[in-house]
Design a protein around this motif. Structure first.
Motif, PDB file in Angstrom:
ATOM      1  N   ILE A  92       0.843  -1.209   0.000  1.00 51.88           N
ATOM      2  CA  ILE A  92       0.000   0.000   0.000  1.00 51.88           C
ATOM      3  C   ILE A  92       0.876   1.257   0.000  1.00 51.88           C
ATOM      4  CG2 ILE A  92      -1.581   1.394   1.422  1.00 51.88           C
ATOM      5  CD1 ILE A  92      -2.990  -1.200   2.175  1.00 51.88           C
ATOM      6  N   SER A  93       1.863   1.299   0.882  1.00 50.43           N
ATOM      7  CA  SER A  93       2.645   2.529   0.975  1.00 50.43           C
ATOM      8  C   SER A  93       3.483   2.756  -0.276  1.00 50.43           C
ATOM      9  CB  SER A  93       3.531   2.508   2.220  1.00 50.43           C
ATOM     10  OG  SER A  93       4.571   1.580   2.050  1.00 50.43           O
ATOM     11  N   LEU A  94       3.975   1.677  -0.855  1.00 50.41           N
ATOM     12  CA  LEU A  94       4.759   1.830  -2.091  1.00 50.41           C
ATOM     13  C   LEU A  94       3.864   2.340  -3.218  1.00 50.41           C
ATOM     14  CD1 LEU A  94       7.626   1.307  -3.197  1.00 50.41           C
ATOM     15  CD2 LEU A  94       6.802  -0.876  -4.033  1.00 50.41           C
ATOM     16  N   ALA A 232       9.727  13.378  -2.224  1.00 51.17           N
ATOM     17  CA  ALA A 232       8.271  13.213  -2.178  1.00 51.17           C
ATOM     18  C   ALA A 232       7.903  11.770  -1.865  1.00 51.17           C
ATOM     19  CB  ALA A 232       7.666  13.634  -3.514  1.00 51.17           C
ATOM     20  N   ILE A 233       8.575  10.839  -2.544  1.00 54.60           N
ATOM     21  CA  ILE A 233       8.254   9.416  -2.343  1.00 54.60           C
ATOM     22  C   ILE A 233       8.541   9.012  -0.900  1.00 54.60           C
ATOM     23  CG2 ILE A 233       9.055   7.091  -2.930  1.00 54.60           C
ATOM     24  CD1 ILE A 233       9.071   7.929  -5.841  1.00 54.60           C
ATOM     25  N   LEU A 234       9.676   9.463  -0.365  1.00 52.16           N
ATOM     26  CA  LEU A 234      10.014   9.096   1.017  1.00 52.16           C
ATOM     27  C   LEU A 234       9.051   9.735   2.018  1.00 52.16           C
ATOM     28  CD1 LEU A 234      13.908   9.161   1.061  1.00 52.16           C
ATOM     29  CD2 LEU A 234      12.352   7.265   0.634  1.00 52.16           C
ATOM     30  N   ILE A 235       8.746  11.001   1.775  1.00 53.20           N
ATOM     31  CA  ILE A 235       7.843  11.714   2.688  1.00 53.20           C
ATOM     32  C   ILE A 235       6.490  11.013   2.763  1.00 53.20           C
ATOM     33  CG2 ILE A 235       6.387  13.791   2.775  1.00 53.20           C
ATOM     34  CD1 ILE A 235       8.790  15.442   2.195  1.00 53.20           C
ATOM     35  N   VAL A 236       6.049  10.458   1.636  1.00 56.78           N
ATOM     36  CA  VAL A 236       4.755   9.782   1.625  1.00 56.78           C
ATOM     37  C   VAL A 236       4.896   8.341   2.118  1.00 56.78           C
ATOM     38  CG1 VAL A 236       2.816   9.062   0.188  1.00 56.78           C
ATOM     39  CG2 VAL A 236       3.942  11.244  -0.250  1.00 56.78           C
ATOM     40  N   MET A 237       5.929   7.654   1.673  1.00 55.58           N
ATOM     41  CA  MET A 237       6.066   6.221   1.957  1.00 55.58           C
ATOM     42  C   MET A 237       6.206   5.942   3.448  1.00 55.58           C
ATOM     43  SD  MET A 237       9.080   3.653   0.800  1.00 55.58           S
ATOM     44  CE  MET A 237       8.827   3.800  -0.950  1.00 55.58           C
ATOM     45  N   LEU A 288      14.805  -0.195   4.427  1.00 52.92           N
ATOM     46  CA  LEU A 288      15.400  -0.936   3.315  1.00 52.92           C
ATOM     47  C   LEU A 288      14.660  -0.631   2.021  1.00 52.92           C
ATOM     48  CD1 LEU A 288      16.138  -4.420   4.960  1.00 52.92           C
ATOM     49  CD2 LEU A 288      17.763  -2.622   4.332  1.00 52.92           C
ATOM     50  N   MET A 289      13.325  -0.615   2.103  1.00 47.77           N
ATOM     51  CA  MET A 289      12.544  -0.363   0.898  1.00 47.77           C
ATOM     52  C   MET A 289      12.808   1.048   0.384  1.00 47.77           C
ATOM     53  SD  MET A 289       8.541  -1.100   0.208  1.00 47.77           S
ATOM     54  CE  MET A 289       7.787   0.310   0.951  1.00 47.77           C
ATOM     55  N   ALA A 290      12.858   2.028   1.301  1.00 46.43           N
ATOM     56  CA  ALA A 290      13.121   3.409   0.897  1.00 46.43           C
ATOM     57  C   ALA A 290      14.484   3.504   0.224  1.00 46.43           C
ATOM     58  CB  ALA A 290      13.059   4.324   2.116  1.00 46.43           C
ATOM     59  N   GLY A 291      15.482   2.856   0.835  1.00 52.62           N
ATOM     60  CA  GLY A 291      16.824   2.874   0.250  1.00 52.62           C
ATOM     61  C   GLY A 291      16.831   2.261  -1.138  1.00 52.62           C
ATOM     62  N   ALA A 292      16.124   1.136  -1.270  1.00 52.18           N
ATOM     63  CA  ALA A 292      16.062   0.459  -2.574  1.00 52.18           C
ATOM     64  C   ALA A 292      15.408   1.366  -3.604  1.00 52.18           C
ATOM     65  CB  ALA A 292      15.290  -0.850  -2.450  1.00 52.18           C
ATOM     66  N   CYS A 293      14.356   2.081  -3.176  1.00 50.12           N
ATOM     67  CA  CYS A 293      13.657   2.992  -4.086  1.00 50.12           C
ATOM     68  C   CYS A 293      14.595   4.084  -4.590  1.00 50.12           C
ATOM     69  CB  CYS A 293      12.487   3.661  -3.352  1.00 50.12           C
ATOM     70  SG  CYS A 293      10.952   2.816  -3.620  1.00 50.12           S
ATOM     71  N   VAL A 294      15.344   4.684  -3.662  1.00 49.52           N
ATOM     72  CA  VAL A 294      16.269   5.764  -4.027  1.00 49.52           C
ATOM     73  C   VAL A 294      17.279   5.262  -5.064  1.00 49.52           C
ATOM     74  CG1 VAL A 294      18.100   7.251  -3.168  1.00 49.52           C
ATOM     75  CG2 VAL A 294      16.015   6.957  -1.833  1.00 49.52           C
TER      76      VAL A 294
END
Lengths: 305, 368
Positions: A92-94, A232-237, A288-294
């Motif tokens: 959901i968050s992704l 933006a993605i991190l702030i929301v995720m 980990l997911m945030a890092g992977a996204c970046v």
């Protein structure tokens, strides 16, 4: 004279004793941030330490057994219910964060490039939904997505469906839609700021070197505004993973998220250590997911150019 | 007298009656000019004179309100900036910050999809031309001002444009580097043979580098000529004033004869000079000009066929030269004289009488 000799000479840091260190820019900088630092220490770091410490203890009915154990983590990671909730929360968050960024980018782009004199007016208008409380906005989505709601009425009125679609409300999708709307502004602002910082001359230079509108967007504007997109993605995720109000109100049984489980452990279930272990696990997985996204986004940008 | 430019003489750019208005402001007012192939052409003028507007019209970032522009015989009206045979060196250099030097230079080539190492070869050649061959891997934010300027130059040159547009490319550099780059740019232009159009507000830069200069004021071109002509034979007081110091002497027109005009002044007497182009007689008065360095101090018993006498009223010392302010009986304005210090001009006492020699050739008639 060659070009090499034009190279700027890096400023040498003067080496001195302890007094020099105290008067250095570094010391001044540390002194300046110390109030914020203390604040962060008390209100952010300390609670995290409390949670982490709890996660290694055991709840024995009303008291807490303070012997070190990894049992809570074993439960958190192996119990199917928690694993499913965690996976769903991440999904959901992704989805929400990526979709929010995708929706927010054109808005931010329009304001930044075509807002002209009215940039502040546009930004102001975007914040208007925030004048109502979060709960009210979630309630509004209940009205829109409900069985006899606005959306169903419209679908039937247009003859697209013959009877109301019951899957709209109380589902994972309802949570996703509500969260995207709720977090849109938080995505628009960082993207807007990073677009504002893109030197328009660079876009002219790209045009001058032969790029059309699409190519110069992909090669200049998008890569240079990527910090805003990532922000933006991190702030929301990160906050949406931990949201438990929205799933409670519009998620039904299908939309329950990990934070609902954590809340239950700290509340009704009275198992703080397990709740703490679930929290820490979620925190680590989200990081980990945030890092992977970046890394993924940076890689994509590199590929494009 | 005009220096023959190294160009083939073919017209590369034809600017015909171009006007550009921004709302009520007219930035360019019916400007016409023909720029030759292989020429180093400068647009010179104070800020706000429209020179950058004209450059942007050539690059295609902006469209003329009226008039036409043709480059290489092709009308540019419907050709967007990204398909014009021009490339630009921006005032801020506009180096792409997320790329290294070689990627910046290769930027425009990527789209062409050159095969067989051609892209790499051309990038290396361009970096070599601006003496940056060793810095290909350097990141944009690790470059000095001079290096950024060279990267911008290489990035434009690598596209092999018909016309290279330079928007005040040297204004961000310090004096010494600027003078060095003037020489280098001139050499580079000769080596590659591309038409260069330079926008500048620095008259020395324009004089030192150009084949021809267009001096602009208030959206109009006041004069187009070779540097020496424009310096020695300015068509108006405004042009004369912008290109260094000039003594202006009020004169009466006493005779006109086709290509020549005869002026009567106090001090310089009756002077016949060639009639400058665009010289418009308004009534019977005109202005006679002479550059301060064309007035020479006469020492002791020296005499000259053409001399005037006066009194030194002020003296300014500038190291290798001295400015003398000399009052001539009957002239409203004192004359400014620049004399080198090798004969002791810096020791002439204020208040002493002085005699000045001049060459009548150095006198230029200007419309008021």
């Amino acid at each position: 004279m060659t070009a090499a000799s034009e190279a700027s000479v890096a400023a040498e840091t003067p080496s001195g004793g302890r007094h020099a260190l105290l008067r250095s820019d570094r010391a001044k900088g540390l002194a300046l941030i110390s109030p914020t630092f203390v604040y962060t220490l008390i209100f952010l770091l300390a609670p995290i330490v409390v949670v982490v410490v709890h996660s290694f203890w055991t709840q024995t009915y009303l008291t807490i057994d303070r012997t070190f154990t990894l049992e809570n983590y074993k439960t958190a990671l192996t119990e199917p219910i928690y694993r499913d909730l965690l996976v769903r929360s991440l999904y959901i968050s992704l989805t929400v964060s990526v979709a929010t960024a995708l929706f927010a980018y054109p808005i931010a782009y329009y304001i930044s490039f075509y807002g002209a004199q009215r940039k502040s007016l546009w930004l102001f208008l975007i914040t208007i939904p925030f004048w109502t409380g979060y709960l009210l906005r979630v309630m509004a989505w209940k009205v829109i997505l409900g069985y006899n709601g606005v959306l169903n009425e419209a679908l039937m009125g247009l003859g697209i469906t013959s009877q109301p679609v019951s899957e709209l409300l109380y589902s994972t999708n309802a949570v996703i839609i509500t969260l995207i709307h709720a977090w849109a502004v938080f995505a628009v602002l960082p993207i807007f700021v990073s677009l504002e910082k893109v030197d328009r001359t660079l876009i002219e230079a790209a045009t001058d070197l032969g790029d059309g509108a699409v190519r110069r967007f992909l090669r200049i504007t998008l890569p240079l505004s990527m910090p805003g997109v990532i922000g933006a993605i991190l702030i929301v995720m990160i906050p949406t993973v931990g949201d438990y109000v929205t799933p409670k109100l519009v998620g039904g049984t299908e939309g329950v998220m990990i934070a609902n489980a954590i809340e239950a452990q700290f509340g009704r279930a009275q198992n703080w250590p397990l709740g703490a272990a679930l929290s820490v696990t979620t925190m680590i997985v989200v990081s980990l997911m945030a890092g992977a996204c970046v890394l993924l986004l940076r890689g994509l940008v590199r590929l494009v150019r | 007298m005009p220096e023959t430019p190294r160009s083939s003489g073919e017209t590369m750019i034809d600017i015909a009656n171009v006007t550009r208005r921004f709302g009520p402001i007219t930035a360019l007012d019916t400007v016409s000019a023909k720029i030759r192939e292989g020429e180093f052409f400068s647009l010179l003028g104070p800020s706000g004179c429209g020179k950058t507007t004209l450059l942007r019209l050539l690059a295609g970032f902006d469209q003329p309100t009226e008039g036409t522009i043709a480059i290489g015989g092709q009308a540019m009206a419907d050709i967007p900036a990204n398909r014009r045979p021009t490339n630009m060196v921006f005032q801020s250099y506009a180096i792409f910050p997320h790329m290294n030097v070689a990627e910046n230079v290769a930027y425009g080539l990527k789209r062409l999809r050159l095969g067989g190492g051609e892209e790499k070869r051309r990038v290396e050649e361009a970096l070599g031309q601006v003496q940056l061959g060793h810095l290909g891997k350097r990141r944009a934010n690790e470059l000095s001002g001079g290096q950024r300027q060279r990267v911008a130059l290489a990035r434009a040159l690598v596209m092999r444009p018909k016309v290279l547009l330079l928007d005040e490319p040297l204004s961000a550099l310090d004096k010494k580097l600027r003078e060095q780059m003037q020489v280098e740019l001139r050499h580079l232009q000769k080596a590659v043979g591309i038409t260069f159009i330079l926008v500048t507000h620095d008259q020395y830069e324009a004089l030192a580098m150009s084949d021809r200069i267009a001096v602009m004021f208030d959206g109009r071109i006041a004069q187009i000529a070779a540097p020496k002509d424009i310096y020695q034979r300015p068509v108006s007081r405004q042009v004369a004033d912008f290109l260094g110091g000039m003594n202006f002497i009020a004169a009466d027109i006493v005779g006109e004869d086709g290509s020549e005009v005869c002026l009567e002044t106090v001090g310089f007497g009756r002077v016949t000079t060639e009639r400058p182009p665009g010289f418009v007689v308004k009534g019977r008065s005109a202005t006679l000009g002479i550059r301060p360095e064309r007035l020479r101090v006469l020492w002791d018993d020296d005499t000259s066929e053409h001399e005037i006498a006066g009194t030194v009223v002020d003296r300014h010392y500038f190291g290798e030269i001295t400015h003398l302010i000399v009052e001539i009986p009957g002239l409203q304005q004192p004359l400014s004289v620049i004399e080198t210090n090798d004969f002791g001009a810096d020791d002439i006492p204020v208040g002493s009488p002085i005699r000045l020699a001049y060459d009548p050739e150095a006198l230029v008639a200007m419309g008021d």
